[in-house]
Design a protein around this motif. Structure first.
Motif, PDB file in Angstrom:
ATOM      1  N   ALA A  94      38.865  41.196  43.541  1.00 14.59           N
ATOM      2  CA  ALA A  94      39.711  40.636  42.478  1.00 14.59           C
ATOM      3  C   ALA A  94      38.825  40.413  41.262  1.00 14.59           C
ATOM      4  CB  ALA A  94      40.328  39.314  42.931  1.00 14.59           C
ATOM      5  N   ARG A  95      39.436  40.406  40.100  1.00 16.74           N
ATOM      6  CA  ARG A  95      38.616  40.231  38.891  1.00 16.74           C
ATOM      7  C   ARG A  95      37.976  38.852  38.876  1.00 16.74           C
ATOM      8  NH1 ARG A  95      38.153  44.733  36.210  1.00 16.74           N
ATOM      9  NH2 ARG A  95      39.947  46.096  36.358  1.00 16.74           N
TER      10      ARG A  95
ATOM     11  N   ASP B 247      42.568  35.248  41.554  1.00 18.25           N
ATOM     12  CA  ASP B 247      43.510  36.230  41.007  1.00 18.25           C
ATOM     13  C   ASP B 247      44.122  37.019  42.163  1.00 18.25           C
ATOM     14  OD1 ASP B 247      42.807  35.500  38.491  1.00 18.25           O
ATOM     15  OD2 ASP B 247      41.952  37.434  37.893  1.00 18.25           O
TER      16      ASP B 247
ATOM     17  N   ILE C  59      42.924  43.230  43.694  1.00 17.67           N
ATOM     18  CA  ILE C  59      43.049  44.635  43.273  1.00 17.67           C
ATOM     19  C   ILE C  59      43.306  45.471  44.534  1.00 17.67           C
ATOM     20  CG2 ILE C  59      41.825  46.585  42.223  1.00 17.67           C
ATOM     21  CD1 ILE C  59      40.232  44.499  40.596  1.00 17.67           C
TER      22      ILE C  59
ATOM     23  N   GLN D 263      47.233  47.990  35.160  1.00 19.53           N
ATOM     24  CA  GLN D 263      46.189  47.640  34.198  1.00 19.53           C
ATOM     25  C   GLN D 263      44.911  47.155  34.878  1.00 19.53           C
ATOM     26  OE1 GLN D 263      48.920  46.075  34.772  1.00 19.53           O
ATOM     27  NE2 GLN D 263      48.863  43.884  34.332  1.00 19.53           N
ATOM     28  N   GLN D 264      45.014  46.777  36.169  1.00 20.19           N
ATOM     29  CA  GLN D 264      43.818  46.289  36.883  1.00 20.19           C
ATOM     30  C   GLN D 264      42.966  47.431  37.407  1.00 20.19           C
ATOM     31  OE1 GLN D 264      43.221  42.635  38.756  1.00 20.19           O
ATOM     32  NE2 GLN D 264      45.234  42.746  39.702  1.00 20.19           N
TER      33      GLN D 264
END
Ligand code: FAD
Length: 293
Positions: free
Chosen positions: A187-188, A192, A195, A259-260
């Motif tokens: 995850a970023r 969050d 991903i 967008q991720q």
């Protein structure tokens, strides 16, 4: 933006909630912790006419171990799962995964039932239910249905629940002896949505794995219990065996671009997770020595 006007009813019992849902069908929505429902209403992604608040129904709360089964009520909050000695002892995968669900404020209100009914394909808990071989228990006016977790999630934000049913509990087999688990997500930022992630559990006997359940999330339109696990059980795992398993996994995953990350990036991360998972379960760091990241 604020939600469209809606009516509100606080259910006084499960039967009362089911009567309300029956009367209003898909014009009504159940409210548990509100951590996904309220943002969706405020963004006007959904505009139910009636909210059926089940938050006071004590019979839907709690964690109990009976024999070899762990039963968790739908209204059990994320924070309660994180602090439960029963979960730590009997479902340590879940205890580890909870720390990755959102942030403390959301974990204080959000519930297991809400997370499963919401069925976000990037959510941690649905994948844990697949890895732990859970049964989801739903109730309607005419009785209960027991649904294997792998059949419960049917698409993005879609489940086997009908608008007239409540998710009331889940049951998990208690942790088997000689079992090991793995949980990791990319995850970023911590908290969050993932991903891509993987929740897994297996029996470990020396150098071999059995009953390996690998549940990927944020890798398709629902959590995926991969059949590629069969390539890794009952045999010595070598890099060639791992490569074969990854080939099979790749055919099963259907990640999306957003967008991720691109779909190609998600496939790459799934491979990294597979290698790390097997290396961790077997305590074989050599399998991950090539630096899979
Ligand atoms: C900023 C933010 C970050 C987040 N990050 C994450 C994250 O990293 N991972 C993650 O998994 N989630 C994340 N979430 C979502 C959230 O944690 C869960 O989706 C939420 O906890 C769901 O539980 P709830 O009790 O709040 O459900 P609610 O919001 O009350 O309900 C969610 C949906 O499920 C239905 N529902 C609820 N309970 C039942 C029931 N018992 N029977 C039938 N239907 C029911 C509702 O009608 C609604 O459609 C995040 C949310 C926010 C706001």
């Amino acid at each position: 933006m604020k939600a469209s006007a809606f009516a509100y009813a606080r259910a006084t019992s499960v039967s009362d909630a089911l009567e309300l849902l029956h009367a209003h069908r898909d014009r009504a929505k159940v409210l548990s912790g509100g951590q996904s429902l309220m943002p969706a209403m405020n963004l006007r992604l959904i505009s139910p006419e009636l909210i059926v608040d089940i938050g006071e129904l004590a019979e839907l709360r709690g964690i109990a171990v009976t024999g070899n089964l762990l039963r968790i009520g739908a209204l059990t909050r994320h924070v309660e799962l994180a602090r439960s000695p029963e979960i730590a002892a009997q479902a340590p995968l879940l205890a580890e995964a909870i720390a990755h669900v959102a942030h403390p404020a959301i974990r204080n209100r959000g519930t297991l039932g809400g997370s499963l009914a919401h069925a976000d394909p990037a959510s941690e808990l649905p994948a844990c239910m697949l890895a732990l071989n859970a049964t989801v228990i739903v109730r309607g006016r005419t009785g209960e249905r027991r649904i294997a977790a792998q059949d419960f999630f049917t698409g993005i934000y879609e489940t086997a629940l009908s608008p007239e049913e409540l998710l009331v509990a889940v049951e998990l087999p208690a942790k088997p002896k000689n079992s090991a688990h793995f949980f990791h997500e990319f995850a970023r930022r911590h908290g969050d949505y993932a991903i891509t992630g993987l929740a897994a559990q297996a029996l470990v006997d020396g150098d071999t794995l059995s009953d390996l359940r690998l549940a990927f999330f944020a890798a398709g339109d629902r959590p995926v219990l991969t059949k590629a696990a069969s390539k890794l059980v009952g045999r010595a795992v070598t890099p060639a065996v791992l490569a074969d398993a990854y080939g099979a996994l790749s055919e099963e995953l259907d990640p999306h671009d957003d967008q991720q990350a691109s779909a190609a990036m998600r496939r790459h991360l799934a491979k990294v997770l597979l290698v790390r998972c097997v290396a961790t379960l077997l305590r074989r760091p050599d399998l991950d020595a090539g630096g899979s990241a």
